[in-house]
Scaffold this active site. Structure first.
Site, PDB file in Angstrom:
ATOM      1  N   LYS A  99     -11.254  -3.692  18.532  1.00 18.82           N
ATOM      2  CA  LYS A  99      -9.849  -4.144  18.595  1.00 18.82           C
ATOM      3  C   LYS A  99      -9.403  -4.367  20.039  1.00 18.82           C
ATOM      4  O   LYS A  99      -8.286  -4.835  20.279  1.00 18.82           O
ATOM      5  CB  LYS A  99      -8.935  -3.115  17.928  1.00 18.82           C
ATOM      6  CG  LYS A  99      -9.130  -3.000  16.411  1.00 18.82           C
ATOM      7  CD  LYS A  99      -7.884  -3.424  15.654  1.00 18.82           C
ATOM      8  CE  LYS A  99      -8.116  -3.379  14.150  1.00 18.82           C
ATOM      9  NZ  LYS A  99      -7.045  -4.022  13.387  1.00 18.82           N
ATOM     10  N   LYS A 150       8.630 -17.465 -10.333  1.00 20.74           N
ATOM     11  CA  LYS A 150       7.986 -16.292 -10.939  1.00 20.74           C
ATOM     12  C   LYS A 150       6.812 -16.691 -11.841  1.00 20.74           C
ATOM     13  O   LYS A 150       6.954 -17.590 -12.686  1.00 20.74           O
ATOM     14  CB  LYS A 150       9.031 -15.525 -11.749  1.00 20.74           C
ATOM     15  CG  LYS A 150       8.545 -14.177 -12.189  1.00 20.74           C
ATOM     16  CD  LYS A 150       9.610 -13.433 -12.963  1.00 20.74           C
ATOM     17  CE  LYS A 150       8.998 -12.238 -13.650  1.00 20.74           C
ATOM     18  NZ  LYS A 150       9.853 -11.674 -14.656  1.00 20.74           N
ATOM     19  N   ASN A 207       0.847  -1.207   0.000  1.00 14.04           N
ATOM     20  CA  ASN A 207       0.000   0.000   0.000  1.00 14.04           C
ATOM     21  C   ASN A 207       0.874   1.245   0.000  1.00 14.04           C
ATOM     22  O   ASN A 207       2.096   1.152   0.011  1.00 14.04           O
ATOM     23  CB  ASN A 207      -0.953  -0.026   1.201  1.00 14.04           C
ATOM     24  CG  ASN A 207      -0.185  -0.099   2.509  1.00 14.04           C
ATOM     25  OD1 ASN A 207       0.580   0.790   2.845  1.00 14.04           O
ATOM     26  ND2 ASN A 207      -0.368  -1.199   3.245  1.00 14.04           N
ATOM     27  N   LYS A 245     -13.945   1.051  16.452  1.00 17.53           N
ATOM     28  CA  LYS A 245     -12.680   0.320  16.231  1.00 17.53           C
ATOM     29  C   LYS A 245     -11.944   0.103  17.548  1.00 17.53           C
ATOM     30  O   LYS A 245     -11.350  -0.948  17.771  1.00 17.53           O
ATOM     31  CB  LYS A 245     -11.801   1.082  15.233  1.00 17.53           C
ATOM     32  CG  LYS A 245     -10.653   0.259  14.716  1.00 17.53           C
ATOM     33  CD  LYS A 245     -10.106   0.746  13.384  1.00 17.53           C
ATOM     34  CE  LYS A 245     -10.959   0.335  12.210  1.00 17.53           C
ATOM     35  NZ  LYS A 245     -10.414   0.711  10.918  1.00 17.53           N
ATOM     36  N   PHE A 299      -4.206   3.007  15.072  1.00 17.00           N
ATOM     37  CA  PHE A 299      -4.562   4.072  14.135  1.00 17.00           C
ATOM     38  C   PHE A 299      -5.744   3.611  13.291  1.00 17.00           C
ATOM     39  O   PHE A 299      -5.928   2.410  13.071  1.00 17.00           O
ATOM     40  CB  PHE A 299      -3.381   4.405  13.216  1.00 17.00           C
ATOM     41  CG  PHE A 299      -2.438   5.404  13.821  1.00 17.00           C
ATOM     42  CD1 PHE A 299      -1.580   5.019  14.843  1.00 17.00           C
ATOM     43  CD2 PHE A 299      -2.410   6.720  13.390  1.00 17.00           C
ATOM     44  CE1 PHE A 299      -0.717   5.936  15.433  1.00 17.00           C
ATOM     45  CE2 PHE A 299      -1.543   7.644  13.968  1.00 17.00           C
ATOM     46  CZ  PHE A 299      -0.701   7.250  14.986  1.00 17.00           C
ATOM     47  N   ASP A 308      -4.323  -6.223   5.137  1.00 15.15           N
ATOM     48  CA  ASP A 308      -5.422  -6.995   5.735  1.00 15.15           C
ATOM     49  C   ASP A 308      -5.497  -8.383   5.108  1.00 15.15           C
ATOM     50  O   ASP A 308      -5.978  -9.323   5.721  1.00 15.15           O
ATOM     51  CB  ASP A 308      -6.749  -6.255   5.538  1.00 15.15           C
ATOM     52  CG  ASP A 308      -6.864  -5.089   6.509  1.00 15.15           C
ATOM     53  OD1 ASP A 308      -6.362  -5.220   7.640  1.00 15.15           O
ATOM     54  OD2 ASP A 308      -7.430  -4.049   6.128  1.00 15.15           O
ATOM     55  N   ASP A 323      -3.066 -10.015  12.224  1.00 16.92           N
ATOM     56  CA  ASP A 323      -3.452  -8.711  12.778  1.00 16.92           C
ATOM     57  C   ASP A 323      -2.523  -8.418  13.969  1.00 16.92           C
ATOM     58  O   ASP A 323      -2.666  -8.997  15.049  1.00 16.92           O
ATOM     59  CB  ASP A 323      -4.918  -8.725  13.219  1.00 16.92           C
ATOM     60  CG  ASP A 323      -5.411  -7.330  13.572  1.00 16.92           C
ATOM     61  OD1 ASP A 323      -4.600  -6.515  14.075  1.00 16.92           O
ATOM     62  OD2 ASP A 323      -6.603  -7.044  13.334  1.00 16.92           O
TER      63      ASP A 323
HETATM   64  N1  CTP Z   1      -3.473  -3.349  12.120  1.00 16.81           N
HETATM   65  C1  CTP Z   1      -2.588  -4.358  12.434  1.00 16.81           C
HETATM   66  N2  CTP Z   1      -2.564  -5.507  11.672  1.00 16.81           N
HETATM   67  C2  CTP Z   1      -3.408  -5.644  10.627  1.00 16.81           C
HETATM   68  C3  CTP Z   1      -4.305  -4.592  10.291  1.00 16.81           C
HETATM   69  C4  CTP Z   1      -4.304  -3.468  11.069  1.00 16.81           C
HETATM   70  O1  CTP Z   1      -1.825  -4.215  13.380  1.00 16.81           O
HETATM   71  N3  CTP Z   1      -3.353  -6.746   9.891  1.00 16.81           N
HETATM   72  C5  CTP Z   1      -3.505  -2.158  12.961  1.00 16.81           C
HETATM   73  C6  CTP Z   1      -3.024  -0.922  12.258  1.00 16.81           C
HETATM   74  O2  CTP Z   1      -1.656  -0.708  12.492  1.00 16.81           O
HETATM   75  C7  CTP Z   1      -3.889   0.157  12.888  1.00 16.81           C
HETATM   76  C8  CTP Z   1      -5.174  -0.542  13.290  1.00 16.81           C
HETATM   77  O3  CTP Z   1      -4.852  -1.917  13.285  1.00 16.81           O
HETATM   78  O4  CTP Z   1      -3.298   0.631  14.083  1.00 16.81           O
HETATM   79  C9  CTP Z   1      -6.364  -0.295  12.425  1.00 16.81           C
HETATM   80  O5  CTP Z   1      -6.151  -0.695  11.131  1.00 16.81           O
HETATM   81  P1  CTP Z   1      -7.309  -0.668  10.027  1.00 16.81           P
HETATM   82  O6  CTP Z   1      -6.769  -1.265   8.816  1.00 16.81           O
HETATM   83  O7  CTP Z   1      -7.881   0.688   9.957  1.00 16.81           O
HETATM   84  O8  CTP Z   1      -8.366  -1.567  10.719  1.00 16.81           O
HETATM   85  P2  CTP Z   1      -9.025  -2.856  10.233  1.00 16.81           P
HETATM   86  O9  CTP Z   1      -9.217  -3.716  11.422  1.00 16.81           O
HETATM   87  O10 CTP Z   1      -8.256  -3.439   9.122  1.00 16.81           O
HETATM   88  O11 CTP Z   1     -10.463  -2.359   9.783  1.00 16.81           O
HETATM   89  P3  CTP Z   1     -11.010  -1.794   8.385  1.00 16.81           P
HETATM   90  O12 CTP Z   1     -12.050  -2.759   8.014  1.00 16.81           O
HETATM   91  O13 CTP Z   1     -11.561  -0.437   8.743  1.00 16.81           O
HETATM   92  O14 CTP Z   1      -9.875  -1.707   7.409  1.00 16.81           O
END
Ligand code: CTP
Length: 412
Positions: A339, A287, A208, A335, A321, A277, A304
């Site tokens: 979380k 490859k 990303n 959130k 965040f 995610d 996560d």
């Molecule tokens: N985060 C993480 N590991 C992941 C995804 C997210 O540690 N695999 C942490 C990010 O560093 C951030 C927080 O989770 O601090 C929120 O991430 P975000 O992507 O906004 O949340 P999601 O749970 O993925 O929800 P959304 O469906 O809104 O993307």
């Protein structure tokens, strides 16, 4: 070392022979990572030329009211500054500052700014020791102005005594020290930052646009606040902040594996990384060839990291965040609860904000409270985030201790 990375410093130069040292001061402050803007008094130009400061700072120089191009430059500079350092500060400047005068640009900027003010006096020893100067300095000290020096020794006028401006390297150190708050002294902080890369095959990956700037700024701010900091970072093009231990990782899984043992030992965990995610379910061992034609990619959830840390039996104080496109306050609280973390730093994503930008704004939410940090540089936001985190961390500690005390008393 980049101890002033991202900091905005206004250097005020007054008419003194010590002004030649200010050129080196500007050079060293920039070498330490700061952005420097120089404001000279009209008489400073009799000792060092404005072009010298322009070349060394890489920014315009302000000297006369006529240099205030927008008519509001003095207010903008006052807001822009994280610190104002007047070096050299003559006896006349000390008197003007004590009186709060605004009849020249430098005076107006000092009066209009909320940034901490440092001054490095330079004057004849008798002028320095004169009760009038000492009274003015006492007034400035009482207002929180930091007086750097002066040093003692031989003076340009041939006399010996106090009144020599401190050396440029010492003044840069004073600037660095002025950012050190100590609100996290004695604590261990772990920060994740940057994107992750999830392999598709040995040469391709899913990732990303995260630049890592926010996470790196948070790690630097935690270090400035006195914490022992470890930064677990995905691939970014940033230099690690000085004094911060760095662990480089690529994938979400590697980030989790590197973070969990560190998080077990830390007091505060801040998840600023934009972790993937999803990841390809079965990355190819060799490859993928174009000739094989179109294909679809099967994805599975990636590790996560934040949830993993928050689920630890003795979890640290956890801050996540959240980048959202709407309904920031509600989404952030949701959130935080889903979380299972102590605080969420949420921002709206859109043009010019968030990823890859130097500026952002944040809404910090915790159980029963919130605070809004208006649009600002990531460096300043990080400092305010850390101040708030320190307060909430202490509040949680106090609640835990009072619970523990209550439990002990009721089981007696
Ligand atoms: N985060 C993480 N590991 C992941 C995804 C997210 O540690 N695999 C942490 C990010 O560093 C951030 C927080 O989770 O601090 C929120 O991430 P975000 O992507 O906004 O949340 P999601 O749970 O993925 O929800 P959304 O469906 O809104 O993307």
């Amino acid at each position: 070392m980049n101890f002033l990375s991202g900091k905005h410093i206004v250097v005020g130069v007054c008419g003194s022979i010590a002004g030649y040292k200010s050129a080196e001061l500007v050079r060293l402050a920039r070498a330490a990572g700061a952005r420097v803007r120089v404001v000279m008094t009209p008489s400073a130009g009799e000792f060092v030329g404005a072009r010298t400061f322009q070349a060394l700072s890489g920014e315009p120089v302000w000297q006369h009211w006529s240099d205030d191009r927008s008519g509001m430059d003095h207010i903008e500079l006052a807001r822009w500054a994280d610190r104002i350092l007047v070096a050299p500060a003559t006896a006349d400047r000390v008197a003007r500052l004590a009186e709060g005068r605004a009849d020249d640009l430098l005076g107006a900027i000092c009066l209009a700014s909320q940034a901490p003010l440092l001054i490095a006096p330079a004057m004849n020893q008798a002028m320095w020791q004169h009760p009038a100067t000492q009274e003015n300095l006492a007034r400035l000290r009482q207002r929180g102005v930091h007086i750097c020096g002066p040093a003692e020794g031989e003076q340009a006028c041939g006399e010996v005594g106090p009144g020599r401006m401190l050396e440029p390297a010492t003044l840069v150190q004073s600037l660095v020290d002025s950012f050190r708050s100590g609100v996290l002294a004695g604590l261990k902080v772990v920060v994740t930052a940057g994107p992750t890369r999830e392999a598709i095959d040995p040469v391709r990956y899913l990732s990303n646009r995260s630049s890592g700037k926010m996470g790196y700024a948070v790690a630097a701010a935690a270090r400035e606040a006195g914490a022992e900091v470890t930064l677990v970072s995905g691939p970014v093009a940033l230099a690690p902040p000085p004094g911060v231990a760095l662990r480089r990782v690529e994938s979400a899984e590697e980030m989790l594996a590197a973070t969990l043992p560190l998080a077990r030992e830390c007091d505060i965990f801040i998840a600023a990384a934009a972790v993937a995610d999803f990841r390809p379910s079965t990355p190819a061992a060799s490859k993928l060839k174009r000739q094989a034609g179109g294909r679809s990619l099967a994805l599975e959830p990636a590790a996560d990291v934040l949830a993993g840390v928050a689920a630890l039996p003795q979890a640290p104080f956890c801050i996540g965040f959240a980048a959202e496109t709407d309904d920031l306050e509600r989404q952030a609280q949701m959130k935080r609860i889903s979380k299972g973390v102590d605080m969420i730093a949420a921002n709206l994503v859109g043009p010019g904000l968030g990823f890859d930008s130097d500026e952002n704004s944040l809404l910090l939410v915790w159980e029963g409270g919130q605070t809004r940090l208006e649009k600002d540089t990531k460096t300043r936001l990080a400092t305010r985030l850390i101040e708030c985190a320190a307060q909430r961390f202490r509040a949680r500690q106090a609640t835990k201790e009072s619970h523990a005390k209550h439990t002990t008393e009721s089981t007696r």
